[in-house]
Design a protein around this motif. Structure first.
Motif, PDB file in Angstrom:
ATOM      1  N   PHE A 112      23.316  34.766  75.019  1.00 39.17           N
ATOM      2  CA  PHE A 112      22.068  35.148  74.455  1.00 39.17           C
ATOM      3  C   PHE A 112      20.924  33.687  74.331  1.00 39.17           C
ATOM      4  N   ALA A 113      21.336  32.801  74.669  1.00 40.46           N
ATOM      5  CA  ALA A 113      20.489  31.629  74.522  1.00 40.46           C
ATOM      6  C   ALA A 113      19.498  31.637  75.737  1.00 40.46           C
ATOM      7  N   PRO A 114      18.286  31.589  75.647  1.00 45.70           N
ATOM      8  CA  PRO A 114      17.378  31.539  76.777  1.00 45.70           C
ATOM      9  C   PRO A 114      17.283  30.314  77.392  1.00 45.70           C
ATOM     10  N   ILE A 115      17.019  30.419  78.686  1.00 45.47           N
ATOM     11  CA  ILE A 115      16.984  29.001  79.737  1.00 45.47           C
ATOM     12  C   ILE A 115      15.714  28.647  79.480  1.00 45.47           C
ATOM     13  N   TYR A 116      15.710  27.264  79.408  1.00 45.63           N
ATOM     14  CA  TYR A 116      14.095  26.729  79.059  1.00 45.63           C
ATOM     15  C   TYR A 116      13.548  25.675  80.184  1.00 45.63           C
ATOM     16  N   SER A 117      14.347  25.427  81.258  1.00 44.88           N
ATOM     17  CA  SER A 117      13.779  24.371  82.062  1.00 44.88           C
ATOM     18  C   SER A 117      14.603  24.679  83.317  1.00 44.88           C
ATOM     19  N   PRO A 118      14.240  24.315  84.480  1.00 47.21           N
ATOM     20  CA  PRO A 118      15.243  24.284  85.737  1.00 47.21           C
ATOM     21  C   PRO A 118      16.257  23.421  85.782  1.00 47.21           C
ATOM     22  N   GLN A 119      16.561  22.317  85.072  1.00 52.31           N
ATOM     23  CA  GLN A 119      17.359  21.641  84.793  1.00 52.31           C
ATOM     24  C   GLN A 119      18.504  22.305  84.002  1.00 52.31           C
ATOM     25  N   GLN A 120      18.353  23.253  83.512  1.00 50.10           N
ATOM     26  CA  GLN A 120      19.525  24.193  82.745  1.00 50.10           C
ATOM     27  C   GLN A 120      20.113  25.116  83.625  1.00 50.10           C
ATOM     28  N   TRP A 121      19.595  25.535  84.682  1.00 47.26           N
ATOM     29  CA  TRP A 121      20.171  26.413  85.582  1.00 47.26           C
ATOM     30  C   TRP A 121      20.615  26.004  86.838  1.00 47.26           C
ATOM     31  N   ILE A 122      19.386  25.341  87.594  1.00 50.48           N
ATOM     32  CA  ILE A 122      19.516  24.884  88.946  1.00 50.48           C
ATOM     33  C   ILE A 122      20.772  24.053  89.583  1.00 50.48           C
ATOM     34  N   PRO A 123      20.908  22.770  88.632  1.00 49.07           N
ATOM     35  CA  PRO A 123      22.287  22.369  88.811  1.00 49.07           C
ATOM     36  C   PRO A 123      23.880  22.995  88.785  1.00 49.07           C
ATOM     37  N   ALA A 124      23.755  23.871  87.803  1.00 48.86           N
ATOM     38  CA  ALA A 124      24.698  24.667  87.571  1.00 48.86           C
ATOM     39  C   ALA A 124      25.022  25.859  88.520  1.00 48.86           C
ATOM     40  N   LEU A 125      23.964  26.184  89.050  1.00 45.93           N
ATOM     41  CA  LEU A 125      24.053  27.364  89.887  1.00 45.93           C
ATOM     42  C   LEU A 125      25.119  27.331  91.009  1.00 45.93           C
ATOM     43  N   SER A 126      25.382  26.022  91.395  1.00 48.10           N
ATOM     44  CA  SER A 126      26.453  26.070  92.594  1.00 48.10           C
ATOM     45  C   SER A 126      27.999  25.948  92.039  1.00 48.10           C
TER      46      SER A 126
ATOM     47  N   GLN B 111      28.744  27.250  88.583  1.00 48.06           N
ATOM     48  CA  GLN B 111      29.001  28.272  87.677  1.00 48.06           C
ATOM     49  C   GLN B 111      28.029  29.361  87.941  1.00 48.06           C
ATOM     50  N   PRO B 112      27.998  29.953  89.194  1.00 47.29           N
ATOM     51  CA  PRO B 112      26.934  31.084  89.549  1.00 47.29           C
ATOM     52  C   PRO B 112      26.980  32.325  88.754  1.00 47.29           C
ATOM     53  N   LEU B 113      28.214  32.666  88.428  1.00 42.43           N
ATOM     54  CA  LEU B 113      28.338  33.694  87.725  1.00 42.43           C
ATOM     55  C   LEU B 113      27.830  33.964  86.312  1.00 42.43           C
ATOM     56  N   ASP B 114      28.092  32.690  85.610  1.00 38.91           N
ATOM     57  CA  ASP B 114      27.669  32.273  84.231  1.00 38.91           C
ATOM     58  C   ASP B 114      26.182  32.225  84.226  1.00 38.91           C
ATOM     59  N   ILE B 115      25.417  31.784  85.275  1.00 33.33           N
ATOM     60  CA  ILE B 115      24.101  31.576  85.123  1.00 33.33           C
ATOM     61  C   ILE B 115      23.465  32.763  85.420  1.00 33.33           C
ATOM     62  N   LEU B 116      23.962  33.611  86.255  1.00 33.93           N
ATOM     63  CA  LEU B 116      23.168  34.843  86.636  1.00 33.93           C
ATOM     64  C   LEU B 116      23.272  35.912  85.535  1.00 33.93           C
ATOM     65  N   ALA B 117      24.886  35.818  84.593  1.00 33.56           N
ATOM     66  CA  ALA B 117      24.987  36.607  83.705  1.00 33.56           C
ATOM     67  C   ALA B 117      24.037  36.236  82.452  1.00 33.56           C
ATOM     68  N   ARG B 118      23.723  35.001  82.211  1.00 33.78           N
ATOM     69  CA  ARG B 118      22.824  34.556  81.413  1.00 33.78           C
ATOM     70  C   ARG B 118      21.351  34.814  81.476  1.00 33.78           C
ATOM     71  N   ILE B 119      20.828  34.658  82.627  1.00 26.61           N
ATOM     72  CA  ILE B 119      19.604  35.161  83.204  1.00 26.61           C
ATOM     73  C   ILE B 119      19.399  36.735  82.862  1.00 26.61           C
ATOM     74  N   ALA B 120      20.513  37.598  83.429  1.00 24.38           N
ATOM     75  CA  ALA B 120      20.321  38.915  83.251  1.00 24.38           C
ATOM     76  C   ALA B 120      20.318  39.419  81.793  1.00 24.38           C
ATOM     77  N   VAL B 121      20.930  38.739  80.767  1.00 23.56           N
ATOM     78  CA  VAL B 121      20.906  39.079  79.686  1.00 23.56           C
ATOM     79  C   VAL B 121      19.606  38.703  78.926  1.00 23.56           C
ATOM     80  N   ASP B 122      19.155  37.677  79.093  1.00 24.43           N
ATOM     81  CA  ASP B 122      17.730  37.268  78.592  1.00 24.43           C
ATOM     82  C   ASP B 122      16.777  38.042  79.182  1.00 24.43           C
TER      83      ASP B 122
END
Length: 492
Positions: free
Chosen positions: A344-358, A360-371
């Motif tokens: 439920f925490a919003p993403i606030y910058s590219p640094q919070q999701w681009i490095p982790a996309l490779s 933890q892709p499922l976690d990042i995509l789920a977080r983006i989908a929820v937000d």
């Protein structure tokens, strides 16, 4: 006996800022607005007496939306006002209040109820800030020198932020009745503009972790800042995503352009005056019809959810269920790394999701989908509530147009007929506009902006400033042509 009859004697006697009896000249409105803004900036620099340091900002990245200042008397910002508005929006949307906003007595009851809820929210937010989570720690040495216990100093700190919460409520009311625009909107614009200017012009931070945009590029050009080889990915990453902030600059400019364009997209319904022959006009149904203020409610709801998570994490520690949230201490305080509060925490910058996309892709995509779901659906729902409770719905708008003496050419002069015409546009545009603002807010947050400003904060600032410009232009037009003011204010 209904709750209105029981509560009316108290709610109608709540302290309030009196409305002007007649027309307030435009210059006087600007004077009131400027005076309140100066007071706002002054209070954000009045530090809480008895505080140990500046404490930890419980709202984190939501600070630009909730305004105020960490460690200042305006610690709570507009949070209590917005949270009280959320409660009233939900109660009004469910038709549990039974108030007619066109009735002056019901209006007084509604405003009194809002003030009571704001005071309640000041306590519900302020007490956990002071007594739980170590967000506003009391100075134990000062307490000992005064001969009072630490908890006594904590109550003094709470009293100060409670006074600040009440002050900002009346400051908002002064601007709404005597100034230009909305106090809540202006406080957000003031805080975001200050942070944005700092993001561009800050110079002393060149050797630190957050230098200004111009200082960074001056250092790059003069060789004081090492970018690394620009022919490698690390060098390009430094310029685009890192300290070079090229993506943040592009996002900032895009938000300005997209919001201004979206504000200009509208469906115009032709109008003609029933008594003045040749007098014509248009009623604009904008794409962002409900404005961006409902988005403040959605983000404030998220801020309260995250605030609750940090309170639970600070109190339960390792005893907090992992499915609810796993927290780690960072430079900005406790931050969720897993669990429900993490998603439920919003993403606030590219640094919070681009490095982790490779990794933890499922976690990042789920977080983006929820937000994205939260913002789009929440934006549409709160936009509908906002339109209905602020007199912008088809029925209320038809009555306002009718009282002004205008009608839709080719249709019978009847509020019911006019309401049916407006129903073709207003509900659909309200939902689309609310969802679009939510989508833009998520995209802006993910790409990042200049300075410490969140994408949502910048989005709100641009839209509020644009509407403020339109209101100022309208006020100047009314000053030049008093007859227009008489005609369009006849229904007020």
């Amino acid at each position: 006996m209904s709750w209105k009859e029981t509560a009316a004697p108290v709610l109608t006697r709540m302290p309030t800022v009196s409305r002007p009896e007649g027309h307030v000249p435009f210059r006087r409105k600007l004077g009131w607005t400027a005076g309140v803004l100066v007071l706002y900036f002054f209070l954000t620099n009045v530090l809480i007496w008895g505080l140990q340091g500046t404490g930890e900002d419980a709202f984190g990245q939501f600070r630009t939306i909730l305004a105020g200042g960490q460690g200042s008397i305006l610690q709570l910002g507009i949070g209590p006002i917005v949270t009280a508005s959320i409660v009233l929006q939900l109660l009004g949307g469910a038709d549990l209040l039974g108030l007619d906003t066109n009735d002056p007595r019901d209006q007084a009851i509604y405003q009194g109820l809002q003030k009571v809820l704001v005071v309640v929210m000041v306590f519900l937010t302020g007490i956990p800030l002071v007594f739980l989570g170590n967000f506003l720690p009391a100075n134990s040495q000062l307490a000992a020198s005064l001969g009072i216990p630490v908890w006594g100093m904590s109550w003094i700190i709470f009293a100060q932020i409670a006074v600040g919460g009440i002050l900002i409520l009346f400051m908002d009311e002064v601007i709404s009745k005597w100034g230009v625009g909305s106090g809540i909107g202006l406080f957000i614009v003031a805080g975001v503009s200050q942070a944005l200017i700092g993001g561009f012009l800050a110079w002393e931070g060149l050797a630190g972790s957050n230098p200004g945009f111009f200082a960074t590029w001056f250092g790059i050009i003069t060789g004081q800042v090492n970018t690394g080889p620009l022919t490698q990915a690390s060098g390009l990453e430094f310029l685009v995503f890192g300290q070079g902030q090229l993506l943040a600059l592009l996002t900032t400019l895009l938000i300005f352009g997209i919001v201004v364009y979206a504000e200009s997209v509208r469906v115009e319904i032709p109008l003609s005056h029933s008594q003045v022959r040749g007098a014509r006009g248009r009623f604009p149904v904008k794409l962002i019809y409900a404005s961006v203020l409902p988005m403040i409610l959605v983000r404030a709801l998220q801020a309260n959810i995250q605030f609750l998570g940090r309170i639970l994490a600070s109190q339960l520690g390792d005893g907090m269920p992992a499915w609810l949230g796993v927290y780690q201490t960072t430079e900005t305080g406790l931050q969720p790394t897993a669990g429900l509060f993490y998603y439920f925490a919003p993403i606030y910058s590219p640094q919070q999701w681009i490095p982790a996309l490779s990794t933890q892709p499922l976690d990042i995509l789920a977080r983006i989908a929820v937000d994205l779901t939260f913002m789009v659906v929440g934006g549409a729902i709160f936009a509908i509530f906002w339109v209905e409770t602020t007199g912008m719905g088809p029925e209320a708008t038809a009555q306002q147009i009718q009282r002004s003496g205008m009608q839709i050419p080719g249709f019978r002069k009847s509020p019911g007929v006019m309401e049916k015409v407006l129903e073709r546009y207003i509900p659909q545009v309200t939902v689309i506009g609310g969802a679009l603002v939510g989508l833009l807010a998520v995209a802006a947050n993910m790409l990042g902006t200049i300075g410490t400003v969140s994408g949502t904060g910048l989005l709100l600032t641009v839209s509020i400033t644009y509407k403020l410009y339109e209101e100022i232009a309208e006020e100047q037009l009314m000053e030049m042509h008093p007859m227009m003011r008489q005609m369009f204010s006849s229904g007020d």
